[in-house]
Design a protein around this motif. Sequence first.
Motif, mmCIF file in Angstrom:
data_model
loop_
_atom_site.group_PDB
_atom_site.id
_atom_site.type_symbol
_atom_site.label_atom_id
_atom_site.label_comp_id
_atom_site.label_asym_id
_atom_site.label_seq_id
_atom_site.Cartn_x
_atom_site.Cartn_y
_atom_site.Cartn_z
ATOM 1 N N THR A 34 -45.254 -45.839 -3.284
ATOM 2 C CA THR A 34 -44.269 -45.375 -2.320
ATOM 3 C C THR A 34 -44.411 -46.162 -1.030
ATOM 4 N N ALA A 35 -45.664 -46.340 -0.602
ATOM 5 C CA ALA A 35 -45.906 -47.042 0.650
ATOM 6 C C ALA A 35 -45.430 -48.482 0.593
ATOM 7 N N SER A 36 -45.669 -49.142 -0.552
ATOM 8 C CA SER A 36 -45.315 -50.565 -0.557
ATOM 9 C C SER A 36 -43.855 -50.802 -0.931
ATOM 10 N N ASN A 37 -43.120 -49.738 -1.248
ATOM 11 C CA ASN A 37 -41.704 -49.919 -1.591
ATOM 12 C C ASN A 37 -40.776 -49.157 -0.654
ATOM 13 N N GLY A 38 -41.121 -49.107 0.608
ATOM 14 C CA GLY A 38 -40.186 -48.548 1.580
ATOM 15 C C GLY A 38 -40.283 -47.043 1.759
ATOM 16 N N ALA A 41 -37.724 -44.217 0.575
ATOM 17 C CA ALA A 41 -36.694 -44.882 -0.219
ATOM 18 C C ALA A 41 -37.118 -44.915 -1.685
ATOM 19 N N PHE A 42 -38.374 -45.260 -1.900
ATOM 20 C CA PHE A 42 -38.896 -45.323 -3.264
ATOM 21 C C PHE A 42 -38.887 -43.939 -3.908
ATOM 22 N N LEU A 43 -39.228 -42.958 -3.065
ATOM 23 C CA LEU A 43 -39.294 -41.579 -3.546
ATOM 24 C C LEU A 43 -37.979 -41.148 -4.186
ATOM 25 N N VAL A 44 -36.881 -41.484 -3.512
ATOM 26 C CA VAL A 44 -35.570 -41.075 -4.021
ATOM 27 C C VAL A 44 -35.303 -41.715 -5.384
ATOM 28 N N VAL A 45 -35.551 -43.019 -5.465
ATOM 29 C CA VAL A 45 -35.286 -43.730 -6.716
ATOM 30 C C VAL A 45 -36.213 -43.205 -7.825
ATOM 31 N N TYR A 46 -37.450 -42.949 -7.456
ATOM 32 C CA TYR A 46 -38.424 -42.436 -8.420
ATOM 33 C C TYR A 46 -37.986 -41.076 -8.972
ATOM 34 N N LEU A 47 -37.523 -40.199 -8.078
ATOM 35 C CA LEU A 47 -37.089 -38.875 -8.537
ATOM 36 C C LEU A 47 -35.905 -38.999 -9.490
ATOM 37 N N LEU A 48 -34.992 -39.913 -9.176
ATOM 38 C CA LEU A 48 -33.855 -40.139 -10.077
ATOM 39 C C LEU A 48 -34.343 -40.675 -11.422
ATOM 40 N N ALA A 49 -35.280 -41.625 -11.375
ATOM 41 C CA ALA A 49 -35.774 -42.222 -12.620
ATOM 42 C C ALA A 49 -36.464 -41.178 -13.493
ATOM 43 N N VAL A 50 -37.241 -40.304 -12.858
ATOM 44 C CA VAL A 50 -37.946 -39.273 -13.617
ATOM 45 C C VAL A 50 -36.948 -38.324 -14.280
ATOM 46 N N THR A 51 -35.934 -37.927 -13.523
ATOM 47 C CA THR A 51 -34.991 -36.936 -14.046
ATOM 48 C C THR A 51 -34.034 -37.544 -15.071
ATOM 49 N N LEU A 52 -33.470 -38.694 -14.731
ATOM 50 C CA LEU A 52 -32.390 -39.232 -15.568
ATOM 51 C C LEU A 52 -32.893 -40.081 -16.727
ATOM 52 N N ILE A 53 -34.066 -40.666 -16.590
ATOM 53 C CA ILE A 53 -34.559 -41.552 -17.641
ATOM 54 C C ILE A 53 -35.794 -40.968 -18.315
ATOM 55 N N GLY A 54 -36.731 -40.490 -17.512
ATOM 56 C CA GLY A 54 -37.967 -39.966 -18.093
ATOM 57 C C GLY A 54 -37.742 -38.693 -18.908
ATOM 58 N N PHE A 55 -37.092 -37.735 -18.315
ATOM 59 C CA PHE A 55 -36.923 -36.426 -18.970
ATOM 60 C C PHE A 55 -36.241 -36.532 -20.343
ATOM 61 N N PRO A 56 -35.106 -37.242 -20.470
ATOM 62 C CA PRO A 56 -34.484 -37.341 -21.801
ATOM 63 C C PRO A 56 -35.386 -38.016 -22.844
ATOM 64 N N VAL A 57 -36.165 -39.018 -22.409
ATOM 65 C CA VAL A 57 -37.063 -39.677 -23.363
ATOM 66 C C VAL A 57 -38.174 -38.719 -23.780
ATOM 67 N N MET A 58 -38.633 -37.919 -22.825
ATOM 68 C CA MET A 58 -39.670 -36.938 -23.154
ATOM 69 C C MET A 58 -39.164 -35.980 -24.236
ATOM 70 N N ASN A 207 -32.959 -53.357 -1.394
ATOM 71 C CA ASN A 207 -34.042 -53.748 -2.303
ATOM 72 C C ASN A 207 -33.936 -53.109 -3.671
ATOM 73 N N LEU A 208 -32.730 -52.768 -4.056
ATOM 74 C CA LEU A 208 -32.575 -52.042 -5.310
ATOM 75 C C LEU A 208 -33.264 -52.772 -6.458
ATOM 76 N N ALA A 209 -33.078 -54.078 -6.510
ATOM 77 C CA ALA A 209 -33.648 -54.850 -7.615
ATOM 78 C C ALA A 209 -35.174 -54.784 -7.605
ATOM 79 N N GLY A 210 -35.723 -54.719 -6.397
ATOM 80 C CA GLY A 210 -37.176 -54.667 -6.309
ATOM 81 C C GLY A 210 -37.728 -53.283 -6.535
ATOM 82 N N ILE A 211 -36.937 -52.261 -6.234
ATOM 83 C CA ILE A 211 -37.445 -50.888 -6.298
ATOM 84 C C ILE A 211 -37.253 -50.270 -7.682
ATOM 85 N N VAL A 212 -36.105 -50.575 -8.306
ATOM 86 C CA VAL A 212 -35.796 -49.864 -9.550
ATOM 87 C C VAL A 212 -36.805 -50.119 -10.680
ATOM 88 N N PRO A 213 -37.145 -51.384 -10.995
ATOM 89 C CA PRO A 213 -38.074 -51.559 -12.120
ATOM 90 C C PRO A 213 -39.421 -50.852 -11.935
#
Length: 448
Positions: A34-38, A41-58, A207-213
Amino acid sequence: MSDRETWTSRVGFILAAVGSAVGLGNIWSFPFQTASNGGAAFLVVYLLAVTLIGFPVMLGEFVIGRRSERNAVEAFRSLGFGEWSIVGGLGVLASFVTLAFYSVVGGWVLSYIVGSVTGGYLGDAGAYFAAVSAGPITVAAHAVFMGLTIAIVALGVTDGIERATKLMVPAIFVLMGGLALWVSTLDGAAEGYAYYLSPDVGVIAGNLAGIVPPAVGQAFFTLSLGFGVMIAYSSYLGRDDSLPADGSAIVVVNTLVALLAGFVVFPVLFAIEGSIPSSGGAGTAFTALAGAFSQIPGGRVIGLGFFVVLLLAALSSSISLLEVPTSFVADRTGYDRTPTALGLGALVALVGVPTALDTGVLGWYNDVVFNLLLPLAVLFISLFVGWVADDQLAAELNLGSSFGSGFSSVWLWWVRIVIPVAIGGTLLLGIQSLLVKAGVLAAPIVLG
Ligand code: PHE
């Protein structure tokens, strides 16, 4: 087929899965990523990734495990698609390699518990890290950590894993909550919260490209996906409770622990350093925190509490990593779990030795898992769920689910289309980053 155990209760399963999910990823990596990615800002993207991508795969891993009641490899054959067993094999491999270096970091944590008691890191935090992060001490600590992991797994699914995680997960919560309250009294804590909680939309957009992956990678890792862990754990369900409900509980609790870790780490660092060091590698978290603990009144006690939480979190995850190969070998051969866990654990420990001797090698293991094995395994799992065993798995999701069959159809289409596209992109960027690190590519071609 050996007699398979089942969790004694629904809560037992949920806590075991939470134990796997909550680990070094939440407490050690998350705040620093989180610290090194803004910051926020990172937190928001991370929460989206967990909910929209992680949860369905789980949910995908859950239905594979519960329907087949088999380990991560044989689950695919048991569902009627033996040729897909290789995907489970990839999970076993990923678990094996990950545990090898995860346990080395677990060993570091043991050394920091010792350091909190003896005051070892008080003088020179950098020197202490150098002394315990690579070399004979590290190998020994790694061996002790693996010994603890093996002991729990060898005891069995209910007597070992379920019993241990029922104690560890509540303890993690209580200790971490206590620490967060304590550090809130530090001068400078407010700046830490401010940095942590105010998302800078400009940073996200730029920094979307840097944050999303990294956010997507972290979402998989923190939810223990792609390794077959959730397949193995849900294969011990032996009952049809609502998987979407259980999965939501697991995701929520896992996220809360990561957020809570931020509420400990950010105030501590801002109180002492006035800022947070952006990640300078695996050791930053340890040196920065140990350095801060040595300057805070009562810091050694906070330090002890913090590293004990980290140990509990690491152990409740490492046992799930060992369970994947153990359940595979035990199911397949009918061997008793105890010698199986012991033999496999010893092998993992051996494979981890190079990473205990050189943090650069540890970095490589980590990069290969993150950038290659993990996205590859998740990609295949989602293709399997969405396109191959889709009918039976969607039906399985409906069993015991209070969410209705509309939910499973949306889920299925999501897993068919959105997830593979998202992971495919992550995988490409991951391979590119490996090639850049290996010097094969001079610079990134895509989204450099
Ligand atoms: N989820 C654990 C963490 O965040 C790591 C882990 C990954 C454990 C995969 C098991 C399987 O630290």
